[in-house]
Design a protein around this motif. Structure first.
Motif, PDB file in Angstrom:
ATOM      1  N   ARG A  74       0.815  -1.207   0.000  1.00 48.00           N
ATOM      2  CA  ARG A  74       0.000   0.000   0.000  1.00 48.00           C
ATOM      3  C   ARG A  74       0.851   1.260   0.000  1.00 48.00           C
ATOM      4  NH1 ARG A  74      -2.172   1.749   5.522  1.00 48.00           N
ATOM      5  NH2 ARG A  74      -0.463   1.160   6.896  1.00 48.00           N
ATOM      6  N   VAL A  75       2.146   1.144   0.283  1.00 48.16           N
ATOM      7  CA  VAL A  75       3.047   2.285   0.199  1.00 48.16           C
ATOM      8  C   VAL A  75       3.109   2.786  -1.244  1.00 48.16           C
ATOM      9  CG1 VAL A  75       5.455   3.020   0.512  1.00 48.16           C
ATOM     10  CG2 VAL A  75       4.404   1.484   2.156  1.00 48.16           C
ATOM     11  N   GLY A  76       2.998   1.887  -2.194  1.00 46.45           N
ATOM     12  CA  GLY A  76       3.026   2.257  -3.603  1.00 46.45           C
ATOM     13  C   GLY A  76       1.793   3.000  -4.066  1.00 46.45           C
ATOM     14  N   ARG A  77       0.761   3.040  -3.272  1.00 42.36           N
ATOM     15  CA  ARG A  77      -0.472   3.742  -3.629  1.00 42.36           C
ATOM     16  C   ARG A  77      -0.467   5.205  -3.185  1.00 42.36           C
ATOM     17  NH1 ARG A  77      -1.477   0.154  -6.890  1.00 42.36           N
ATOM     18  NH2 ARG A  77      -2.396  -1.808  -6.274  1.00 42.36           N
ATOM     19  N   ILE A  78       0.569   5.632  -2.471  1.00 41.92           N
ATOM     20  CA  ILE A  78       0.640   7.020  -2.015  1.00 41.92           C
ATOM     21  C   ILE A  78       0.847   7.914  -3.226  1.00 41.92           C
ATOM     22  CG2 ILE A  78       1.957   8.686  -0.659  1.00 41.92           C
ATOM     23  CD1 ILE A  78       2.658   6.418   1.250  1.00 41.92           C
ATOM     24  N   ARG A  79       0.022   8.934  -3.330  1.00 39.31           N
ATOM     25  CA  ARG A  79       0.127   9.862  -4.444  1.00 39.31           C
ATOM     26  C   ARG A  79       1.005  11.035  -4.041  1.00 39.31           C
ATOM     27  NH1 ARG A  79      -5.831  10.368  -6.968  1.00 39.31           N
ATOM     28  NH2 ARG A  79      -5.926   8.255  -7.759  1.00 39.31           N
ATOM     29  N   LEU A  80       1.842  11.438  -4.975  1.00 42.61           N
ATOM     30  CA  LEU A  80       2.651  12.621  -4.776  1.00 42.61           C
ATOM     31  C   LEU A  80       1.919  13.805  -5.381  1.00 42.61           C
ATOM     32  CD1 LEU A  80       6.101  11.114  -5.749  1.00 42.61           C
ATOM     33  CD2 LEU A  80       5.128  11.350  -3.475  1.00 42.61           C
ATOM     34  N   GLY A  81       1.924  14.918  -4.709  1.00 44.20           N
ATOM     35  CA  GLY A  81       1.236  16.097  -5.210  1.00 44.20           C
ATOM     36  C   GLY A  81       0.152  16.542  -4.249  1.00 44.20           C
ATOM     37  N   ARG A  82      -0.691  17.429  -4.732  1.00 45.96           N
ATOM     38  CA  ARG A  82      -1.758  17.967  -3.897  1.00 45.96           C
ATOM     39  C   ARG A  82      -2.902  16.967  -3.771  1.00 45.96           C
ATOM     40  NH1 ARG A  82      -0.583  22.936  -7.148  1.00 45.96           N
ATOM     41  NH2 ARG A  82       0.701  24.201  -5.774  1.00 45.96           N
ATOM     42  N   ASP A  83      -3.744  17.170  -2.766  1.00 48.96           N
ATOM     43  CA  ASP A  83      -4.902  16.306  -2.574  1.00 48.96           C
ATOM     44  C   ASP A  83      -5.843  16.418  -3.776  1.00 48.96           C
ATOM     45  OD1 ASP A  83      -3.968  15.545  -0.123  1.00 48.96           O
ATOM     46  OD2 ASP A  83      -5.137  17.033   0.989  1.00 48.96           O
TER      47      ASP A  83
END
Length: 159
Positions: free
Chosen positions: A92-101
């Motif tokens: 699930r670490v790979g599902r973290i999105r970079l950028g704004r919400d």
């Protein structure tokens, strides 16, 4: 009653001047990095000219000592890093999105893969486009015994 639309605040890394150029460069990062890079280049040129063969033998022995002493550690470190990257990709670490919400990625997975592939091919072409001709210039390939007859100049029948 509608509220006026607010623009998001500017990122500190974005240049604030419209002209760009020298004013857009982060001077606390650029100047020390430039000094270190040019210092290393000058030191390399000076020491290579003054030390010559002694520097070459010292770096060769240092390279041999490092590869003989910690070559096994390098292989283990690469495998651990590869395992960590695979773990990050499938967990699930790979599902973290970079950028704004609520911001969607600009490029899809296939586009990212193709960009990485293109960058790798470009790097290979740029490197080997120069390295291989120089390699053949420094150490030309020797003709094999079966092909040696093609390398021998033949006499013309006309003269």
């Amino acid at each position: 009653m509608s509220s006026p639309t607010q623009s998001p605040p500017e990122s500190p890394a974005e240049p604030t001047s419209p002209g760009g150029g020298w004013s857009a460069i982060l001077k606390p990062v650029f100047i020390p990095a430039s000094v270190v890079i040019f210092g290393l280049i000058i030191a390399t040129i000076v020491f290579a000219r003054s030390a010559g063969d002694a520097l070459e033998s010292a770096t060769t022995s240092l390279n041999t000592a490092i590869t003989d002493g910690v070559g096994w550690w390098y292989v283990i470190a690469v495998n651990l890093f590869l395992g960590f990257v695979i773990y990050c990709a499938v967990s699930r670490v790979g599902r973290i999105r970079l950028g704004r919400d609520h911001e969607r990625p600009e490029f899809g997975v296939v586009s990212w893969f193709l960009m990485l592939f293109s960058a790798g091919m470009g790097i290979g072409l740029v490197f080997f486009g120069v390295a291989e001709p120089l390699w053949h210039y420094i150490a030309p390939p020797e003709p094999s015994a079966t092909r040696r007859s093609r390398w021998v100049p033949r006499r013309s029948r006309s003269g």
